[in-house]
Design a protein around this motif. Structure first.
Motif, PDB file in Angstrom:
ATOM      1  N   ALA A 198       0.821  -1.206   0.000  1.00  0.00           N
ATOM      2  CA  ALA A 198       0.000   0.000   0.000  1.00  0.00           C
ATOM      3  C   ALA A 198       0.857   1.259   0.000  1.00  0.00           C
ATOM      4  N   ALA A 199       1.913   1.261   0.824  1.00  0.00           N
ATOM      5  CA  ALA A 199       2.784   2.436   0.881  1.00  0.00           C
ATOM      6  C   ALA A 199       3.499   2.650  -0.448  1.00  0.00           C
ATOM      7  N   MET A 200       4.037   1.569  -1.008  1.00  0.00           N
ATOM      8  CA  MET A 200       4.759   1.667  -2.271  1.00  0.00           C
ATOM      9  C   MET A 200       3.842   2.167  -3.387  1.00  0.00           C
ATOM     10  N   THR A 201       2.641   1.611  -3.485  1.00  0.00           N
ATOM     11  CA  THR A 201       1.730   1.967  -4.567  1.00  0.00           C
ATOM     12  C   THR A 201       1.217   3.397  -4.423  1.00  0.00           C
ATOM     13  N   THR A 202       0.910   3.794  -3.195  1.00  0.00           N
ATOM     14  CA  THR A 202       0.431   5.160  -2.966  1.00  0.00           C
ATOM     15  C   THR A 202       1.513   6.171  -3.322  1.00  0.00           C
ATOM     16  N   GLY A 203       2.748   5.921  -2.865  1.00  0.00           N
ATOM     17  CA  GLY A 203       3.849   6.815  -3.195  1.00  0.00           C
ATOM     18  C   GLY A 203       4.103   6.888  -4.686  1.00  0.00           C
ATOM     19  N   LEU A 204       4.041   5.739  -5.350  1.00  0.00           N
ATOM     20  CA  LEU A 204       4.254   5.683  -6.796  1.00  0.00           C
ATOM     21  C   LEU A 204       3.180   6.481  -7.529  1.00  0.00           C
ATOM     22  N   MET A 205       1.927   6.328  -7.103  1.00  0.00           N
ATOM     23  CA  MET A 205       0.830   7.058  -7.747  1.00  0.00           C
ATOM     24  C   MET A 205       1.022   8.570  -7.603  1.00  0.00           C
ATOM     25  N   LEU A 206       1.367   9.027  -6.408  1.00  0.00           N
ATOM     26  CA  LEU A 206       1.501  10.459  -6.177  1.00  0.00           C
ATOM     27  C   LEU A 206       2.712  11.048  -6.891  1.00  0.00           C
ATOM     28  N   GLN A 207       3.712  10.217  -7.168  1.00  0.00           N
ATOM     29  CA  GLN A 207       4.861  10.684  -7.942  1.00  0.00           C
ATOM     30  C   GLN A 207       4.557  10.712  -9.441  1.00  0.00           C
ATOM     31  N   LEU A 208       3.868   9.695  -9.930  1.00  0.00           N
ATOM     32  CA  LEU A 208       3.532   9.630 -11.350  1.00  0.00           C
ATOM     33  C   LEU A 208       2.491  10.667 -11.742  1.00  0.00           C
ATOM     34  N   PHE A 209       1.586  10.964 -10.813  1.00  0.00           N
ATOM     35  CA  PHE A 209       0.483  11.888 -11.101  1.00  0.00           C
ATOM     36  C   PHE A 209       0.483  13.009 -10.061  1.00  0.00           C
ATOM     37  N   PRO A 210       1.420  13.948 -10.165  1.00  0.00           N
ATOM     38  CA  PRO A 210       1.537  15.014  -9.166  1.00  0.00           C
ATOM     39  C   PRO A 210       0.348  15.965  -9.134  1.00  0.00           C
ATOM     40  N   GLY A 211      -0.543  15.853 -10.126  1.00  0.00           N
ATOM     41  CA  GLY A 211      -1.732  16.705 -10.140  1.00  0.00           C
ATOM     42  C   GLY A 211      -2.876  16.163  -9.307  1.00  0.00           C
ATOM     43  N   ILE A 212      -2.669  15.057  -8.573  1.00  0.00           N
ATOM     44  CA  ILE A 212      -3.735  14.523  -7.726  1.00  0.00           C
ATOM     45  C   ILE A 212      -4.031  15.518  -6.611  1.00  0.00           C
ATOM     46  N   GLU A 213      -5.287  15.961  -6.526  1.00  0.00           N
ATOM     47  CA  GLU A 213      -5.676  16.949  -5.516  1.00  0.00           C
ATOM     48  C   GLU A 213      -6.308  16.297  -4.294  1.00  0.00           C
ATOM     49  N   ARG A 214      -6.834  15.104  -4.463  1.00  0.00           N
ATOM     50  CA  ARG A 214      -7.437  14.366  -3.352  1.00  0.00           C
ATOM     51  C   ARG A 214      -7.168  12.884  -3.555  1.00  0.00           C
ATOM     52  N   LEU A 215      -7.167  12.143  -2.449  1.00  0.00           N
ATOM     53  CA  LEU A 215      -6.939  10.701  -2.507  1.00  0.00           C
ATOM     54  C   LEU A 215      -8.022   9.998  -1.709  1.00  0.00           C
ATOM     55  N   ILE A 216      -8.697   9.047  -2.352  1.00  0.00           N
ATOM     56  CA  ILE A 216      -9.695   8.232  -1.660  1.00  0.00           C
ATOM     57  C   ILE A 216      -9.406   6.770  -1.946  1.00  0.00           C
ATOM     58  N   GLY A 217     -10.099   5.889  -1.248  1.00  0.00           N
ATOM     59  CA  GLY A 217      -9.892   4.465  -1.488  1.00  0.00           C
ATOM     60  C   GLY A 217     -10.915   3.637  -0.744  1.00  0.00           C
ATOM     61  N   GLY A 218     -11.079   2.409  -1.201  1.00  0.00           N
ATOM     62  CA  GLY A 218     -12.054   1.525  -0.564  1.00  0.00           C
ATOM     63  C   GLY A 218     -11.616   0.086  -0.592  1.00  0.00           C
ATOM     64  N   GLY A 219     -12.179  -0.687   0.333  1.00  0.00           N
ATOM     65  CA  GLY A 219     -11.858  -2.106   0.398  1.00  0.00           C
ATOM     66  C   GLY A 219     -12.625  -2.762   1.523  1.00  0.00           C
ATOM     67  N   ILE A 220     -12.292  -4.019   1.778  1.00  0.00           N
ATOM     68  CA  ILE A 220     -12.949  -4.757   2.855  1.00  0.00           C
ATOM     69  C   ILE A 220     -12.063  -4.733   4.093  1.00  0.00           C
ATOM     70  N   ALA A 221     -12.645  -5.081   5.230  1.00  0.00           N
ATOM     71  CA  ALA A 221     -11.907  -5.032   6.486  1.00  0.00           C
ATOM     72  C   ALA A 221     -12.552  -5.974   7.493  1.00  0.00           C
ATOM     73  N   GLY A 222     -11.840  -6.195   8.587  1.00  0.00           N
ATOM     74  CA  GLY A 222     -12.393  -6.939   9.706  1.00  0.00           C
ATOM     75  C   GLY A 222     -13.065  -5.980  10.672  1.00  0.00           C
ATOM     76  N   GLY A 223     -14.225  -6.356  11.179  1.00  0.00           N
ATOM     77  CA  GLY A 223     -14.949  -5.499  12.107  1.00  0.00           C
ATOM     78  C   GLY A 223     -14.429  -5.644  13.525  1.00  0.00           C
ATOM     79  N   VAL A 224     -14.254  -4.519  14.207  1.00  0.00           N
ATOM     80  CA  VAL A 224     -13.763  -4.516  15.589  1.00  0.00           C
ATOM     81  C   VAL A 224     -14.809  -3.974  16.549  1.00  0.00           C
ATOM     82  N   ASN A 225     -15.435  -2.872  16.183  1.00  0.00           N
ATOM     83  CA  ASN A 225     -16.471  -2.273  17.026  1.00  0.00           C
ATOM     84  C   ASN A 225     -17.663  -3.230  17.120  1.00  0.00           C
ATOM     85  N   PRO A 226     -18.048  -3.651  18.329  1.00  0.00           N
ATOM     86  CA  PRO A 226     -19.159  -4.606  18.450  1.00  0.00           C
ATOM     87  C   PRO A 226     -20.496  -4.075  17.980  1.00  0.00           C
ATOM     88  N   ASP A 227     -20.602  -2.748  17.783  1.00  0.00           N
ATOM     89  CA  ASP A 227     -21.855  -2.172  17.286  1.00  0.00           C
ATOM     90  C   ASP A 227     -21.977  -2.265  15.772  1.00  0.00           C
TER      91      ASP A 227
END
Length: 469
Positions: A169-198
């Motif tokens: 994740a660190a390598m890819t994010t850094g690579l993206m921001l170097q290749l495309f310096p015009g990025i004004e915002r960064l978002i992302g999505g994926g799956i995760a494990g739930g921790v909060n019991p609610d």
């Protein structure tokens, strides 16, 4: 010589049983916190590499406590001397070219106003590609990664799959921001494990803060179940109401360092979380010091405007409850706020999950997001991330359900991401008016919160402490 250096995301002052485990399992000659990540990146770019490490301590086997603070200058000098001798012995001399390297030597572009989108899981990327340029996004391959360019609603988007894990994740994010310096915002999505019991499987969480909770120290066991970190690490250890020294003059999670003997640190047995080095990219004193800057961080906060836009989506996004062969007994919901944590470990352990919730009040845990947040912070790029729960990180009653509900979770993460882009980058005038109202409301709420915070703030500023005492 056939030797292995083990990379870990923790400083190892090993408990007695962990040191032989590391040697017996990996036949390791040394353990550190960086080298394997550098080897990973070099491999990804097809570069040859060799690394040198000089031993400053014995990782917990030192008889009178860890000696790194005593011998680190000797070890550092020996590492430099070895590298120097190696360079002199190389049969081929490296000669730099007098020809200047052009600024456009990569396949990236300098288009301004781009929205960078990280997909942490293949199904989200596949869904995103179907709405980029009518399902035909432009493809750019570089550094072992394939970037996709195209329009999504009113946004000019560049998207990429990060790969699993902190270093990917660190390598890819850094690579993206170097290749495309015009990025004004960064978002992302994926799956995760739930921790909060609610929260439940299928729910989507949009945390306000992200922490690299497995930036850790493995402490030495001095008595049965009693662990003693080395003195030079105590200030940067994290507790709920203590510690987390920022490297300059403030404790991030309390007013003083944690009293280890009193059990104030947020440790899980011999595992102690600590702050991470993050030179401030906007500070003139640190701007050119890279990793040598003193500043350390614990949480990375998302962009307030994007966070406010995400809050406006609650109740406005339809989330799925069905997966092939399985149906949830409830309709998943969107939750905005709280904490998300990330580390290199896939967690499927109820006891550890409970610890993570009690100590960090985390909604979710995953293996990538905080690394992306760290890189975005370092590049001074606003960010926001979405995670949908595919499992309960060990609290699932009948075993981990990730492979049962990952398609539901992935689709729900994509649905929220898509709705967020549509809201922030509208195509129609009506959407622009709606966004204007949302941001105006956010601005007013932020002003009131700032005034209230300033009025109620009575905590004295901590005095300056040296990082190593």
């Amino acid at each position: 010589m056939n030797a292995i250096s083990v990379h870990a995301q923790f400083l190892v002052h090993f408990v007695v049983n962990y040191l032989p485990f590391t040697f017996e399992s990996f036949q390791a000659k040394a353990v550190d916190m960086e080298t394997a990540a550098a080897a990973h990146v070099a491999t990804q770019f097809g570069k040859k590499f060799i690394f040198f490490r000089s031993l400053s301590d014995l990782a917990g086997a030192d008889q009178d406590g860890n000696v790194m603070g005593v011998f680190f200058t000797v070890a550092a000098t020996n590492a430099v001397r070895t590298m120097s001798a190696f360079l002199q012995a190389l049969p081929v001399q490296n000669k730099s070219s007098d020809i200047p390297i052009p600024n456009d030597f990569t396949p990236g572009e300098a288009t301004v106003g781009l929205l960078g989108l990280l997909s942490f899981w293949q199904p989200e990327l596949d869904a995103l590609k179907t709405i980029m340029n009518d399902g035909q996004p432009e493809e750019i391959v570089f550094g072992g990664r394939k970037f996709y360019r195209g329009k999504v609603f009113g946004a000019d988007v560049v998207a990429v799959l990060t790969g699993v894990g902190i270093s990917n994740a660190a390598m890819t994010t850094g690579l993206m921001l170097q290749l495309f310096p015009g990025i004004e915002r960064l978002i992302g999505g994926g799956i995760a494990g739930g921790v909060n019991p609610d929260l439940r499987v299928g729910d989507v969480t949009v945390p306000q803060y992200w922490a690299n909770y497995q930036m850790q120290l493995y402490a030495k066991e001095v008595q049965e179940n009693i662990y003693e970190p080395p003195f030079f690490e105590v200030d940067i250890l994290v507790g709920q109401t203590c510690g987390g020294f920022d490297g300059v003059d403030t404790f991030l999670t309390g007013g003083t360092a944690c009293n280890i003997a009193a059990g104030e640190a947020s440790n899980f047995g011999f595992i102690f979380p600590k702050t991470i080095q993050t030179p401030d990219p906007t500070d003139p004193l640190e701007l050119n010091t890279i990793s040598e800057g003193p500043t350390r961080s614990w949480f990375f906060e998302v962009d307030p405007d994007m966070f406010c836009v995400a809050k406006s989506l609650v109740g406005d996004v339809e989330l799925l409850k069905e997966a092939p062969g399985s149906v949830l007994e409830y309709t998943p919901e969107l939750s905005v706020g709280g904490v998300g944590v990330s580390g290199p470990t896939f967690v499927d352990n109820a006891e550890y999950r409970e610890y993570v919730y009690e100590q960090f009040q985390a909604n979710s845990l995953d293996m990538e997001t905080s690394a992306a947040a760290h890189i975005a912070f370092q590049h001074d790029v606003p960010f926001l991330f979405f995670r949908s729960l595919s499992d309960l990180a060990g609290a699932d009653q009948d075993g981990n359900v990730m492979y049962v509900f990952f398609s539901v979770a992935a689709q729900n993460a994509f649905s929220v991401t898509s709705k967020f882009i549509e809201t922030l980058y509208p195509l129609e005038k009506s959407g622009e008016k709606k966004l204007g109202k949302i941001l105006k409301k956010c601005s007013k709420a932020g002003s009131k919160k700032a005034k209230k915070s300033k009025k109620n703030s009575k905590a004295p500023k901590s005095k300056r402490y040296p990082l190593y005492r």
